[in-house]
Motif scaffolding. Sequence first.
Motif, PDB file in Angstrom:
ATOM      1  N   TYR A 143       0.836  -1.205   0.000  1.00  7.04           N
ATOM      2  CA  TYR A 143       0.000   0.000   0.000  1.00  7.04           C
ATOM      3  C   TYR A 143       0.872   1.256   0.000  1.00  7.04           C
ATOM      4  O   TYR A 143       1.872   1.333   0.712  1.00  7.04           O
ATOM      5  CB  TYR A 143      -0.913   0.004   1.228  1.00  7.04           C
ATOM      6  N   ALA A 144       0.469   2.242  -0.806  1.00  3.24           N
ATOM      7  CA  ALA A 144       1.186   3.523  -0.829  1.00  3.24           C
ATOM      8  C   ALA A 144       0.195   4.668  -0.943  1.00  3.24           C
ATOM      9  O   ALA A 144      -0.819   4.563  -1.652  1.00  3.24           O
ATOM     10  CB  ALA A 144       2.161   3.569  -2.001  1.00  3.24           C
ATOM     11  N   THR A 145       0.484   5.750  -0.250  1.00  2.00           N
ATOM     12  CA  THR A 145      -0.327   6.967  -0.299  1.00  2.00           C
ATOM     13  C   THR A 145       0.435   8.043  -1.062  1.00  2.00           C
ATOM     14  O   THR A 145       1.641   8.203  -0.881  1.00  2.00           O
ATOM     15  CB  THR A 145      -0.627   7.473   1.120  1.00  2.00           C
ATOM     16  N   ILE A 146      -0.281   8.785  -1.908  1.00  2.00           N
ATOM     17  CA  ILE A 146       0.333   9.904  -2.618  1.00  2.00           C
ATOM     18  C   ILE A 146      -0.604  11.114  -2.580  1.00  2.00           C
ATOM     19  O   ILE A 146      -1.823  10.957  -2.421  1.00  2.00           O
ATOM     20  CB  ILE A 146       0.675   9.566  -4.085  1.00  2.00           C
ATOM     21  N   VAL A 147      -0.028  12.304  -2.722  1.00  3.93           N
ATOM     22  CA  VAL A 147      -0.801  13.536  -2.870  1.00  3.93           C
ATOM     23  C   VAL A 147      -0.106  14.375  -3.949  1.00  3.93           C
ATOM     24  O   VAL A 147       0.531  15.392  -3.655  1.00  3.93           O
ATOM     25  CB  VAL A 147      -0.897  14.334  -1.554  1.00  3.93           C
ATOM     26  N   PRO A 148      -0.193  13.967  -5.196  1.00  4.14           N
ATOM     27  CA  PRO A 148       0.510  14.688  -6.261  1.00  4.14           C
ATOM     28  C   PRO A 148      -0.159  16.018  -6.592  1.00  4.14           C
ATOM     29  O   PRO A 148      -1.342  16.220  -6.307  1.00  4.14           O
ATOM     30  CB  PRO A 148       0.417  13.729  -7.448  1.00  4.14           C
ATOM     31  N   ASP A 149       0.596  16.906  -7.196  1.00  6.58           N
ATOM     32  CA  ASP A 149       0.040  18.186  -7.620  1.00  6.58           C
ATOM     33  C   ASP A 149      -1.010  18.003  -8.707  1.00  6.58           C
ATOM     34  O   ASP A 149      -1.966  18.780  -8.795  1.00  6.58           O
ATOM     35  CB  ASP A 149       1.154  19.095  -8.161  1.00  6.58           C
ATOM     36  N   PHE A 150      -0.818  16.975  -9.537  1.00  4.73           N
ATOM     37  CA  PHE A 150      -1.725  16.724 -10.652  1.00  4.73           C
ATOM     38  C   PHE A 150      -2.279  15.301 -10.562  1.00  4.73           C
ATOM     39  O   PHE A 150      -1.746  14.465  -9.824  1.00  4.73           O
ATOM     40  CB  PHE A 150      -1.007  16.920 -11.994  1.00  4.73           C
ATOM     41  N   ASN A 151      -3.298  15.036 -11.336  1.00 11.25           N
ATOM     42  CA  ASN A 151      -3.940  13.725 -11.324  1.00 11.25           C
ATOM     43  C   ASN A 151      -3.139  12.740 -12.184  1.00 11.25           C
ATOM     44  O   ASN A 151      -3.517  12.420 -13.317  1.00 11.25           O
ATOM     45  CB  ASN A 151      -5.377  13.854 -11.848  1.00 11.25           C
ATOM     46  N   VAL A 152      -2.047  12.233 -11.640  1.00 15.77           N
ATOM     47  CA  VAL A 152      -1.108  11.441 -12.443  1.00 15.77           C
ATOM     48  C   VAL A 152      -1.304   9.931 -12.318  1.00 15.77           C
ATOM     49  O   VAL A 152      -0.599   9.166 -12.983  1.00 15.77           O
ATOM     50  CB  VAL A 152       0.353  11.790 -12.077  1.00 15.77           C
ATOM     51  N   LEU A 153      -2.243   9.477 -11.509  1.00 11.55           N
ATOM     52  CA  LEU A 153      -2.440   8.028 -11.367  1.00 11.55           C
ATOM     53  C   LEU A 153      -2.642   7.325 -12.717  1.00 11.55           C
ATOM     54  O   LEU A 153      -2.065   6.256 -12.943  1.00 11.55           O
ATOM     55  CB  LEU A 153      -3.627   7.741 -10.446  1.00 11.55           C
ATOM     56  N   PRO A 154      -3.437   7.882 -13.646  1.00  9.04           N
ATOM     57  CA  PRO A 154      -3.591   7.199 -14.935  1.00  9.04           C
ATOM     58  C   PRO A 154      -2.282   7.063 -15.708  1.00  9.04           C
ATOM     59  O   PRO A 154      -2.142   6.155 -16.530  1.00  9.04           O
ATOM     60  CB  PRO A 154      -4.584   8.103 -15.700  1.00  9.04           C
ATOM     61  N   LEU A 155      -1.318   7.940 -15.430  1.00  9.70           N
ATOM     62  CA  LEU A 155      -0.054   7.935 -16.171  1.00  9.70           C
ATOM     63  C   LEU A 155       0.961   6.960 -15.592  1.00  9.70           C
ATOM     64  O   LEU A 155       1.858   6.503 -16.303  1.00  9.70           O
ATOM     65  CB  LEU A 155       0.544   9.345 -16.201  1.00  9.70           C
ATOM     66  N   ILE A 156       0.858   6.643 -14.314  1.00 10.43           N
ATOM     67  CA  ILE A 156       1.851   5.774 -13.677  1.00 10.43           C
ATOM     68  C   ILE A 156       1.364   4.339 -13.533  1.00 10.43           C
ATOM     69  O   ILE A 156       2.115   3.467 -13.095  1.00 10.43           O
ATOM     70  CB  ILE A 156       2.279   6.324 -12.303  1.00 10.43           C
ATOM     71  N   SER A 157       0.125   4.092 -13.889  1.00  9.08           N
ATOM     72  CA  SER A 157      -0.461   2.764 -13.724  1.00  9.08           C
ATOM     73  C   SER A 157       0.342   1.674 -14.425  1.00  9.08           C
ATOM     74  O   SER A 157       0.676   0.647 -13.829  1.00  9.08           O
ATOM     75  CB  SER A 157      -1.898   2.772 -14.253  1.00  9.08           C
ATOM     76  N   GLU A 158       0.680   1.886 -15.691  1.00 10.31           N
ATOM     77  CA  GLU A 158       1.370   0.864 -16.464  1.00 10.31           C
ATOM     78  C   GLU A 158       2.771   0.598 -15.924  1.00 10.31           C
ATOM     79  O   GLU A 158       3.245  -0.545 -15.925  1.00 10.31           O
ATOM     80  CB  GLU A 158       1.439   1.280 -17.926  1.00 10.31           C
ATOM     81  N   HIS A 159       3.438   1.654 -15.462  1.00 11.61           N
ATOM     82  CA  HIS A 159       4.785   1.510 -14.897  1.00 11.61           C
ATOM     83  C   HIS A 159       4.773   0.536 -13.720  1.00 11.61           C
ATOM     84  O   HIS A 159       5.601  -0.391 -13.660  1.00 11.61           O
ATOM     85  CB  HIS A 159       5.310   2.874 -14.452  1.00 11.61           C
ATOM     86  N   PHE A 160       3.839   0.722 -12.797  1.00 16.18           N
ATOM     87  CA  PHE A 160       3.810  -0.123 -11.607  1.00 16.18           C
ATOM     88  C   PHE A 160       3.241  -1.503 -11.914  1.00 16.18           C
ATOM     89  O   PHE A 160       3.625  -2.491 -11.278  1.00 16.18           O
ATOM     90  CB  PHE A 160       3.014   0.565 -10.498  1.00 16.18           C
ATOM     91  N   ARG A 161       2.347  -1.608 -12.893  1.00 17.76           N
ATOM     92  CA  ARG A 161       1.830  -2.925 -13.264  1.00 17.76           C
ATOM     93  C   ARG A 161       2.950  -3.817 -13.800  1.00 17.76           C
ATOM     94  O   ARG A 161       3.013  -5.009 -13.489  1.00 17.76           O
ATOM     95  CB  ARG A 161       0.736  -2.781 -14.324  1.00 17.76           C
ATOM     96  N   LYS A 162       3.847  -3.224 -14.575  1.00 16.59           N
ATOM     97  CA  LYS A 162       4.958  -3.996 -15.124  1.00 16.59           C
ATOM     98  C   LYS A 162       6.040  -4.248 -14.078  1.00 16.59           C
ATOM     99  O   LYS A 162       6.600  -5.341 -14.008  1.00 16.59           O
ATOM    100  CB  LYS A 162       5.559  -3.256 -16.319  1.00 16.59           C
ATOM    101  N   ARG A 163       6.321  -3.240 -13.264  1.00 17.73           N
ATOM    102  CA  ARG A 163       7.428  -3.356 -12.319  1.00 17.73           C
ATOM    103  C   ARG A 163       7.094  -4.286 -11.160  1.00 17.73           C
ATOM    104  O   ARG A 163       7.971  -4.995 -10.652  1.00 17.73           O
ATOM    105  CB  ARG A 163       7.801  -1.970 -11.785  1.00 17.73           C
ATOM    106  N   TYR A 164       5.843  -4.292 -10.731  1.00 23.86           N
ATOM    107  CA  TYR A 164       5.437  -5.133  -9.594  1.00 23.86           C
ATOM    108  C   TYR A 164       4.345  -6.104 -10.027  1.00 23.86           C
ATOM    109  O   TYR A 164       3.283  -6.199  -9.393  1.00 23.86           O
ATOM    110  CB  TYR A 164       4.956  -4.253  -8.439  1.00 23.86           C
ATOM    111  N   ALA A 165       4.614  -6.821 -11.102  1.00 23.43           N
ATOM    112  CA  ALA A 165       3.619  -7.725 -11.681  1.00 23.43           C
ATOM    113  C   ALA A 165       3.302  -8.915 -10.790  1.00 23.43           C
ATOM    114  O   ALA A 165       2.249  -9.539 -10.926  1.00 23.43           O
ATOM    115  CB  ALA A 165       4.100  -8.210 -13.051  1.00 23.43           C
TER     116      ALA A 165
END
Length: 255
Positions: A143-165
């Motif tokens: 589990y991880a919590t974030i509070v980014p300046d912008f709504n970036v979750l849609p942009l980082i989804s694929e990165h983490f899906r591949k890295r922590y498959a």
Amino acid sequence: MLIYLYDGTFEGLLTVIFEIYERKAAPAQIVCRKAELPGLFTQTIPVITDEAKADRVWIGLGKKISAAARSQLYKAFLSEQPQTAMLIYQYAQLTFASAVSIEDNFAADCVRELAQINKQVFRESHRMEAFIRFQKTADDLFYATIVPDFNVLPLISEHFRKRYADQRWLIYDTARHYGLYYDLEKVSQINLDKEIADRSGNLPANILEEQEHLYQKLWQTYFHHVNIPERKNRKLHLRHMPLRYWKYLTEKQPQ
């Protein structure tokens, strides 16, 4: 003043652009329904999101500009800045009116400003990929919590899906109250009825995996040992790791 109201989604904005052309009525503003409407002397047009209309605009843009340029429009939209909706409409208007691609026409205000916003969003998504720190729960969820300046979750989804498959994980944006959950097969968007982490993103001790605190201490020890005091450059350090991210970084917590 003619104001178009939409639901705040990208498909909703594309539907607005379709409606503007169909009605032949240019907007003074394009506003999310949740935003405060300016002034008393305004005429509002509520627009219901229509995927078919949105697709027609998206496909139409694809015939005039590259896939990379369309992707940049979406990334700029994720900035959630109030002027972005109008900038994207102006970009689309310029695109449809031009016989050649306008994506490198930085003399146009909308092209230049959207490019600048896109860079900011890309930088934030890149930092999220680098600065997210997971905590392991007793049921093997990371589990991880974030509070980014912008709504970036849609942009980082694929990165983490591949890295922590091979791991179940949940990344939750507490500013926007939604998260991404990976169940070893697919990534889904979820909303929690009650946020379980505190303001620093720490989970309650009773739901953490038994060894989690030990792993956190080991990581902090490693971080401090590889640090070379003689080479300390706080200004450079803050440039690469801004202070606002520190409360979510395990290595920055007091030992």
